[in-house]
Design a protein around this motif. Structure first.
Motif, PDB file in Angstrom:
ATOM      1  N   ASP A  72       0.809  -1.213   0.000  1.00 32.88           N
ATOM      2  CA  ASP A  72       0.000   0.000   0.000  1.00 32.88           C
ATOM      3  C   ASP A  72       0.849   1.273   0.000  1.00 32.88           C
ATOM      4  OD1 ASP A  72      -2.757  -0.984   0.113  1.00 32.88           O
ATOM      5  OD2 ASP A  72      -2.116  -1.879   2.013  1.00 32.88           O
ATOM      6  N   LEU A  73       2.143   1.121  -0.190  1.00 28.92           N
ATOM      7  CA  LEU A  73       3.035   2.276  -0.153  1.00 28.92           C
ATOM      8  C   LEU A  73       2.776   3.185  -1.350  1.00 28.92           C
ATOM      9  CD1 LEU A  73       5.445   3.531   1.418  1.00 28.92           C
ATOM     10  CD2 LEU A  73       6.961   2.337  -0.182  1.00 28.92           C
ATOM     11  N   THR A  74       2.407   4.430  -1.070  1.00 25.70           N
ATOM     12  CA  THR A  74       2.137   5.400  -2.140  1.00 25.70           C
ATOM     13  C   THR A  74       3.118   6.568  -2.131  1.00 25.70           C
ATOM     14  OG1 THR A  74       0.575   6.594  -0.727  1.00 25.70           O
ATOM     15  CG2 THR A  74      -0.320   4.862  -2.154  1.00 25.70           C
ATOM     16  N   SER A  75       3.775   6.810  -1.021  1.00 29.56           N
ATOM     17  CA  SER A  75       4.674   7.963  -0.909  1.00 29.56           C
ATOM     18  C   SER A  75       5.989   7.526  -0.280  1.00 29.56           C
ATOM     19  CB  SER A  75       4.025   9.061  -0.055  1.00 29.56           C
ATOM     20  OG  SER A  75       4.922  10.140   0.138  1.00 29.56           O
ATOM     21  N   LEU A  76       7.114   7.896  -0.913  1.00 25.67           N
ATOM     22  CA  LEU A  76       8.439   7.505  -0.430  1.00 25.67           C
ATOM     23  C   LEU A  76       9.381   8.689  -0.543  1.00 25.67           C
ATOM     24  CD1 LEU A  76      10.429   5.341   0.574  1.00 25.67           C
ATOM     25  CD2 LEU A  76      10.856   4.748  -1.831  1.00 25.67           C
ATOM     26  N   ASP A  77       9.941   9.112   0.588  1.00 23.87           N
ATOM     27  CA  ASP A  77      10.909  10.216   0.629  1.00 23.87           C
ATOM     28  C   ASP A  77      12.193   9.714   1.262  1.00 23.87           C
ATOM     29  OD1 ASP A  77      12.416  12.490   0.925  1.00 23.87           O
ATOM     30  OD2 ASP A  77      10.927  13.624   2.072  1.00 23.87           O
ATOM     31  N   LEU A  78      13.238   9.553   0.445  1.00 25.99           N
ATOM     32  CA  LEU A  78      14.564   9.133   0.920  1.00 25.99           C
ATOM     33  C   LEU A  78      15.601  10.195   0.568  1.00 25.99           C
ATOM     34  CD1 LEU A  78      14.479   5.353  -0.104  1.00 25.99           C
ATOM     35  CD2 LEU A  78      14.088   6.332   2.163  1.00 25.99           C
ATOM     36  N   SER A  79      15.195  11.439   0.550  1.00 23.81           N
ATOM     37  CA  SER A  79      16.096  12.521   0.151  1.00 23.81           C
ATOM     38  C   SER A  79      17.182  12.767   1.205  1.00 23.81           C
ATOM     39  CB  SER A  79      15.291  13.809  -0.063  1.00 23.81           C
ATOM     40  OG  SER A  79      14.615  14.185   1.129  1.00 23.81           O
ATOM     41  N   TYR A  80      18.252  13.403   0.762  1.00 26.84           N
ATOM     42  CA  TYR A  80      19.355  13.814   1.629  1.00 26.84           C
ATOM     43  C   TYR A  80      19.956  12.630   2.395  1.00 26.84           C
ATOM     44  CZ  TYR A  80      18.052  18.630   0.638  1.00 26.84           C
ATOM     45  OH  TYR A  80      17.776  19.813  -0.003  1.00 26.84           O
ATOM     46  N   ASN A  81      20.295  11.571   1.639  1.00 27.01           N
ATOM     47  CA  ASN A  81      21.043  10.455   2.191  1.00 27.01           C
ATOM     48  C   ASN A  81      22.343  10.299   1.402  1.00 27.01           C
ATOM     49  OD1 ASN A  81      19.548   9.056   4.488  1.00 27.01           O
ATOM     50  ND2 ASN A  81      17.890   9.322   2.999  1.00 27.01           N
ATOM     51  N   ASN A  82      23.036   9.191   1.574  1.00 27.95           N
ATOM     52  CA  ASN A  82      24.373   9.030   0.972  1.00 27.95           C
ATOM     53  C   ASN A  82      24.486   7.717   0.201  1.00 27.95           C
ATOM     54  OD1 ASN A  82      25.364  11.425   2.332  1.00 27.95           O
ATOM     55  ND2 ASN A  82      25.429  10.199   4.199  1.00 27.95           N
ATOM     56  N   PHE A  83      23.526   7.451  -0.696  1.00 25.75           N
ATOM     57  CA  PHE A  83      23.487   6.149  -1.359  1.00 25.75           C
ATOM     58  C   PHE A  83      24.657   5.920  -2.311  1.00 25.75           C
ATOM     59  CE2 PHE A  83      18.899   6.810  -0.350  1.00 25.75           C
ATOM     60  CZ  PHE A  83      18.773   5.734   0.518  1.00 25.75           C
ATOM     61  N   SER A  84      24.993   6.924  -3.122  1.00 28.41           N
ATOM     62  CA  SER A  84      26.140   6.824  -4.052  1.00 28.41           C
ATOM     63  C   SER A  84      26.040   5.611  -4.982  1.00 28.41           C
ATOM     64  CB  SER A  84      27.457   6.766  -3.257  1.00 28.41           C
ATOM     65  OG  SER A  84      27.596   7.898  -2.439  1.00 28.41           O
ATOM     66  N   THR A  85      24.844   5.271  -5.411  1.00 30.45           N
ATOM     67  CA  THR A  85      24.657   4.159  -6.341  1.00 30.45           C
ATOM     68  C   THR A  85      23.979   4.687  -7.602  1.00 30.45           C
ATOM     69  OG1 THR A  85      22.447   3.595  -5.509  1.00 30.45           O
ATOM     70  CG2 THR A  85      24.325   2.597  -4.386  1.00 30.45           C
ATOM     71  N   SER A  86      23.778   3.788  -8.561  1.00 30.48           N
ATOM     72  CA  SER A  86      23.007   4.166  -9.753  1.00 30.48           C
ATOM     73  C   SER A  86      21.532   4.223  -9.381  1.00 30.48           C
ATOM     74  CB  SER A  86      23.240   3.155 -10.876  1.00 30.48           C
ATOM     75  OG  SER A  86      22.866   1.851 -10.448  1.00 30.48           O
ATOM     76  N   PHE A  87      20.703   4.614 -10.342  1.00 29.78           N
ATOM     77  CA  PHE A  87      19.270   4.742 -10.072  1.00 29.78           C
ATOM     78  C   PHE A  87      18.717   3.403  -9.561  1.00 29.78           C
ATOM     79  CE2 PHE A  87      14.773   4.610 -11.082  1.00 29.78           C
ATOM     80  CZ  PHE A  87      14.351   5.849 -10.608  1.00 29.78           C
ATOM     81  N   PRO A  88      17.955   3.428  -8.459  1.00 34.36           N
ATOM     82  CA  PRO A  88      17.484   2.170  -7.829  1.00 34.36           C
ATOM     83  C   PRO A  88      16.304   1.554  -8.576  1.00 34.36           C
ATOM     84  CG  PRO A  88      16.666   4.062  -6.584  1.00 34.36           C
ATOM     85  CD  PRO A  88      17.553   4.613  -7.676  1.00 34.36           C
TER      86      PRO A  88
END
Length: 997
Positions: free
Chosen positions: A98-114
């Motif tokens: 049921d996930l409709t909204s996801l905010d993972l901004s301002y982190n340090n993933f350093s990967t390609s687009f997930p």
């Protein structure tokens, strides 16, 4: 007895639960599943997360966890911004159905687009901004949820081209791709398909240069369009006129050209227009109907013509930037009537005429920048009527007249740049006031201002440039963050202030062409960051201080056209000067080797000479002793003087011991009590208390006792009694001198001098009775804490207060007593502390009364304490107040470094250690007492350390007076609200008034 209805209800609950529909059980199962998925996220990411660390695995109420939003027990939104996540986004995240909204901004993933997020099929809001994602966007990015309405990928490091599939999100309303590294092309056919788009940001990307796509005109629902700095060329396409709902249009920092089309000024809803840093030409439209405009920035273009009068109709306008264009003519008067105008910047044009007369009266004007035009007349009277103005930048115009009276209350003013105009009249004194305390930059050179300065300038000044005006009076005491002080060609008089510690950061100092007298203070050496110094064309006399050798950054030095005499210090060999002018003085002796260079101007100093092999030939060849031999002779004289003094001290100690032995051969005489205050005890009370159980310490001249004396009412007080060693040969004349001196000290009334209550004397001994100080000596708290059981070390505010209290006491002795009193044994052991740690100066056993003001006294025996004694004790027998200044400087070194006075090392004292550290390594927190170092006070401690170095200078005449030292210390007293400067100035003025009275 319980109510039967309640019993029936509780019995009925199990029956109700057994009949719940199947959807309830499914909901419960899903909730449990979401719970486990979230615990898995915690295990994956939770090590450094401030939010996930608070997720409780034993609690089923995961909907109450931070960052989680639920609907009917199912997780619908996750917001985990700024959690320092490094590990990639796990695929388990999309198990939250049921996930409709996801905010993972301002982190340090350093990967390609997930691409793991492709499985989150119900997402309508996705924010991955500012999380260090890299690489290209996948071509199948449309595999994200078709329900997506908000996609934010800004602030990452994506490169390459934006794939056309970005346009295959039929519901997308906001697309934010700004601030990345996209270096391909943007697909107009893709983005133009997003017909529901309301926000589009592509700014700050190095796209391949190209025109703005006409297809963007299809995005008719756009409200926010941000396309800055993306290499757009060509003109603004006419198709964009279809964007009638635009609130914000920003095309700044591109390579666009042509005229600004008329339709832009007719967008009814437009509030912000940013077209700066392009190559737009032509005039601004005369007819403007976009009356809702709040911000207009057309700066840094090539616009011509005049400023439209219709700008005066934009009653919502707060910001008007038209600088760096080619606009001509006057500023429309109705702009001065705009009620909301805060910031107007019109500099670097060709505008003429006067400023609008009503400017500043009707709006909260904060910033006015109109420099580099042809404007004239006077500044408007009401320019700062609303007290909001913080910048006035009007240089390089033809303004004249006096400054408006409204500047007197302009307390928010920070920058005042008025140079190269024709202003006249007295400069407002309120702008120099410590109350203003916001002003940091004043550049008013090349006008006709007059006036004087206060004794102390505000702490916040960084630039003060007043050259080529008519200012007069003494040079103000400079302080704070001053980097540049240029005051050339005025009528300033008096001496250069000795206290330069407050401007140790200054890089450029120009006082040339004034009427300055006196000598260059030795303290000039504290300006270790100074790169340019010009004192030419004054009436400065005396020697050039050797402390110039400390100024390692100095490259430009002009001391010409003065009355300087003596030799050029050999320390000049340490400097790396690009420019040097010492001409037209009265200098003598050999020119230092590094200065024997044709590039330097040393002419018209008939007493200068050079070595026989010098490369310059306009000076005589030196004969006789060189600077080196003079230095060597002086050092040998000082060495022999010290040795002689040590021998003299040894003989004095021997004689002193002989007097003690002879004392026992004489019969004791009756005791005589000489009171200096009203006493509630008798001599017998004191004598009876001289027992070993009351003994608290010993000094060089006797023992000290703590004695409790009761009065007739059963109350009492504790006093300190100093018993001076037996003095049997204390003849009648010495007795009279001793009592006369004790009488004077007993009559001293100052809160920072320990009160001498009475003197009890006989031929056997002398007893001095003082008020008792509960916390003992400063020495105990600095150097004997472990041995005496003192608690934690004194913090810096307490140490500073002790320094100020002690300086007040010494200042009173030197400047408030007639004749002046020299203590001659100032040290931390003679600074006593009361129950509140307020300090008082004590132990005047070596004090001497100066018989004539300004005339040093001859002493018959060397006094003081090793480590605190100034160098002149080794070679001269006449001392003055500067002896105490030196010793007090050592106390300041103890307070700042925590070191003992005679513990600088096997070869030198603390004062010598400090001078050597300062000269070789400069200022560093490593010099400070490590027990009290902290960023809040380190800068002040280093400034007081520098003041201590100045006080311990080798030449007495170059040391400051105690009055100067006190005023310098008061600058660092930050106990009053809003900083110390106003408090310090007030306290200093009070102290001065007290001393003068």
């Amino acid at each position: 007895m319980p109510n039967n209805c309640y019993i029936s209800f509780f019995l009925f609950i199990p029956l109700l639960l057994s009949f719940q529909p199947e959807s309830y059980a499914q909901s419960t199962n899903q909730s449990n599943g979401d719970h486990q998925i979230l615990l898995g996220l915690k295990q994956h990411w939770g090590r450094n997360s401030p939010i996930l660390g608070r997720w409780n695995s034993s609690s089923a109420a995961h909907c109450d966890w931070g960052g989680i939003t639920c609907t009917n027990g199912a997780v619908t939104s996750i917001s985990l911004s700024k959690q320092s996540f490094v590990k990639p986004i796990p695929s388990s995240l999309c198990l939250l159905k049921d996930l409709t909204s996801l905010d993972l901004s301002y982190n340090n993933f350093s990967t390609s687009f997930p691409i793991t997020l492709y499985n989150c099929s119900n997402l309508n809001y996705l924010d991955l901004s500012n999380s260090f994602f890299v690489g290209n966007l996948p071509d199948d990015i449309n595999s994200l949820s078709a329900e997506l309405e908000h996609l934010n990928l800004s602030g990452n490091s994506f490169t390459g081209s934006i794939p056309p599939s970005i346009g295959w999100f039929p519901r997308l309303k906001s697309l934010l791709l700004d601030t990345n590294g996209f270096d391909g092309s943007y697909p107009p056919e893709g983005i133009s398909n997003l017909t529901n788009l309301e926000t589009l940001t592509l700014a700050d990307n190095p796209f391949v240069p190209g025109p703005l796509p006409e297809e963007f005109g299809k995005l008719t629902r756009l409200i926010y369009l941000w396309l800055d700095n993306m290499n757009i060329t060509g003109e603004i396409p006419e198709n964009l006129s279809n964007l009638s709902d635009l609130y914000v249009l920003s095309l700044a920092g591109n390579k666009m050209q042509g005229i600004i089309p008329m339709w832009i000024w007719q967008l009814k809803k437009l509030k912000s227009l940013y077209l700066f840093d392009n190559n737009f030409t032509g005039a601004i439209a005369d007819s403007i109907t976009s009356l809702d405009l709040v911000e207009i920035d057309l700066s840094s273009n090539k616009l011509t013509g005049t400023i439209p009068g219709d700008f005066g109709k934009l009653t919502n306008l707060t910001l008007l930037f038209l600088y760096k264009n080619q606009l001509r003519g006057p500023i429309p008067p109705n702009i001065g009537l705009l009620p909301n105008l805060k910031d107007i910047r019109l500099f670097n044009n060709m505008l003429s005429g006067a400023l609008p007369s009503e400017l500043g009266k009707h709006s909260p004007l904060c910033n006015l920048e109109i420099a580099n035009n042809n404007l004239s007349g006077e500044l408007p009277d009401g320019l700062c009527s609303n007290r909001k103005l913080y910048d006035i930048v009007v240089f390089n115009n033809s303004f004249s007249g006096k400054l408006p009276e409204s500047l007197d209350g302009c307390y928010m003013l920070n920058n005042l740049m008025m140079y190269n105009n024709h202003f006249t009249g007295e400069f407002p004194k309120s702008l120099w006031s410590v109350v203003t305390n916001q002003l940091s930059v004043v550049m008013i050179q090349n006008n006709n201002f007059s006036g004087t300065f206060p004794t102390q300038l505000p702490w916040n000044f960084t630039h003060l440039e007043i050259s080529n005006n008519r200012f007069s009076g003494p040079i103000p005491m400079l302080a704070g963050r001053m980097k540049v002080f240029n005051a050339a060609n005025n009528m300033l008089s008096g001496e250069i202030p000795w206290d330069l510690t407050g401007i140790s950061q200054i890089t450029d100092l120009d006082l040339s062409g004034n009427e300055i007298t006196g000598s260059i203070p030795m303290t000039i050496g504290v300006l270790k960051r100074l790169s340019a110094l010009n004192l030419s064309g004054n009436q400065i006399s005396g020697n050039i201080p050797a402390t110039f050798g400390f100024m390692s950054e100095l490259t430009i030095l002009d001391l010409s056209l003065n009355a300087l005499s003596g030799e050029i210090p050999n320390d000049f060999n340490k400097l790396r000067l690009n420019f040097l002018n010492l001409s037209m003085n009265q200098l003598t002796g050999e020119i230092p080797t590094s200065l024997q260079n044709e590039a330097y101007d040393l002419r018209f100093n008939p007493g200068l000479c050079v070595t026989s092999n010098s490369s310059i030939h306009n000076f005589a060849v030196c004969r006789g002793r060189t600077n080196f031999s003079n230095d060597l002779s002086r050092r040998l004289i000082a060495l022999f003087s010290v040795l002689a003094s040590i021998m003299f001290l040894s003989s004095a100690v021997g004689g002193f011991l002989l007097l003690r032995r002879q004392k026992h051969r004489q019969d004791p005489q009756p005791w005589k009590l000489t009171p200096f205050h009203a006493l509630h005890f008798t001599g017998h009370d004191i004598l009876s208390g001289l027992s070993e159980q009351n003994w608290i310490g010993s000094g060089r001249t006797g023992k000290v006792y703590r004695i409790y004396v009761a009065d007739g009412a059963g109350d009492g007080r504790t006093v300190a009694v100093k018993k001076i060693w037996n003095m049997q040969n204390f003849d009648e004349n010495l007795e009279k001198d001793f009592l006369a001196e004790a009488q004077i000290l007993g009559e001293i009334r100052h809160t920072n001098i320990v009160k001498l209550l009475c003197c009890i004397s006989s031929s056997e001994a002398k007893l001095l009775v003082y008020e008792y100080m509960e916390n003992g000596s400063l020495d105990r708290w600095l150097h004997q804490r472990e041995r005496t059981g003192a608690p934690a070390p004194l913090d810096w505010p307490t140490r500073l207060q002790i320094a100020i209290d002690s300086a007040r006491g010494l200042c009173y002795m030197h400047h408030g007593c007639s004749p002046a009193i020299v203590h001659r044994d100032v040290k931390s052991a003679n600074i006593l502390l009361d129950s509140d740690f307020r300090a008082k100066v004590a132990d005047f056993g070596l004090a001497r009364i100066l018989l004539k003001a300004g005339e040093p006294e001859s002493v018959s025996a060397m006094g003081g304490t090793f480590g605190y004694m100034p160098p002149e004790y080794g070679y001269q027998r006449r001392v003055n107040e500067k002896v105490d200044v030196y010793s007090f400087g050592v106390v300041l070194l103890e307070l700042t470094t925590g070191r003992v006075a005679n513990g600088g090392g096997a070869e030198y004292s603390l004062a010598q250690w400090a001078w050597r550290q300062y000269q070789e390594n400069g200022l560093s927190v490593d010099l400070l007492d490590e027990e009290i170092q902290d960023p809040v006070h380190n800068e002040d401690m280093l400034a007081v350390f520098t003041l201590a170095v100045i006080c311990t200078g080798g030449q007495p005449s170059m040391r400051p007076s105690m009055k100067d030292v006190l005023h310098a210390l008061l600058r660092f007293d930050r106990r009053s609200e809003g900083g110390s400067l106003q408090h310090a100035a007030h306290a200093a003025s009070e102290e001065t008034a007290f001393l003068e009275s």
